[in-house]
Design an enzyme around this catalytic site. Sequence first.
Site, PDB file in Angstrom:
ATOM      1  N   ASP A  28       0.943  -1.084  -0.430  1.00  0.00           N
ATOM      2  CA  ASP A  28       0.320  -0.049  -0.190  1.00  0.00           C
ATOM      3  C   ASP A  28       0.662   1.389  -0.173  1.00  0.00           C
ATOM      4  OD1 ASP A  28      -3.320   0.753   1.121  1.00  0.00           O
ATOM      5  OD2 ASP A  28      -1.921   2.661   1.036  1.00  0.00           O
ATOM      6  N   ASN A  87     -12.734  -3.335   2.855  1.00  0.00           N
ATOM      7  CA  ASN A  87     -13.973  -2.267   3.105  1.00  0.00           C
ATOM      8  C   ASN A  87     -14.834  -1.936   1.667  1.00  0.00           C
ATOM      9  OD1 ASN A  87     -12.233  -1.306   4.635  1.00  0.00           O
ATOM     10  ND2 ASN A  87     -10.893  -0.012   3.818  1.00  0.00           N
ATOM     11  N   VAL A  96     -10.994   2.551  -4.053  1.00  0.00           N
ATOM     12  CA  VAL A  96     -10.454   1.841  -4.385  1.00  0.00           C
ATOM     13  C   VAL A  96     -11.919   1.578  -5.107  1.00  0.00           C
ATOM     14  CG1 VAL A  96      -9.336   0.950  -6.284  1.00  0.00           C
ATOM     15  CG2 VAL A  96      -8.379   2.897  -4.784  1.00  0.00           C
ATOM     16  N   HIS A 100     -10.838  -5.243  -3.344  1.00  0.00           N
ATOM     17  CA  HIS A 100      -9.415  -6.238  -3.009  1.00  0.00           C
ATOM     18  C   HIS A 100      -9.089  -5.952  -1.181  1.00  0.00           C
ATOM     19  CE1 HIS A 100      -9.890  -1.908  -2.224  1.00  0.00           C
ATOM     20  NE2 HIS A 100      -8.802  -1.381  -1.501  1.00  0.00           N
ATOM     21  N   HIS A 102      -6.992  -5.656   2.504  1.00  0.00           N
ATOM     22  CA  HIS A 102      -5.838  -5.850   3.244  1.00  0.00           C
ATOM     23  C   HIS A 102      -5.311  -6.526   3.938  1.00  0.00           C
ATOM     24  CE1 HIS A 102      -6.538  -1.274   2.149  1.00  0.00           C
ATOM     25  NE2 HIS A 102      -8.222  -1.242   2.020  1.00  0.00           N
TER      26      HIS A 102
END
Length: 114
Positions: A28, A87, A96, A100, A102
Amino acid sequence: MTLFEKIIARDIPADIVYEDEACIAINDINPQAPHHVLIIPRKVIPRVGDAAAEDQAALGALLLAAGKIARQLGVIDTTSGFRLVINHGHDAGETVPHMHVHLLAGRGLEWPPG
Ligand code: 5GP
């Protein structure tokens, strides 16, 4: 094209830590822990709640990749460990719209999260 599609296409540089046929993983740009990796499916699924039955393999591949990356980072043992976060939407902090996972590790993480 989403930001992450551009990274997958190598149009935007990123620090790639893992990739396979289903996903790519990058550090990240704004890490929230000593290890903060984004595990991104090659297929664009805008957010996890949009996933369909046909995405089952792609979703599973993200978790299998997470385990491999955790092992790579040396945080697979239960005395260290790692957290996975997805999220979905505004309240969760999604920025975004290309889903994805994290992977956060390298420090003690609060529970419940903020
Ligand atoms: P989200 O908020 O959607 O769950 O997560 C998006 C993540 O992408 C954020 O943690 C943010 O720091 C990261 N990010 C945004 N732009 C870039 C970029 O250009 N490169 C990398 N490596 N990460 C990015």
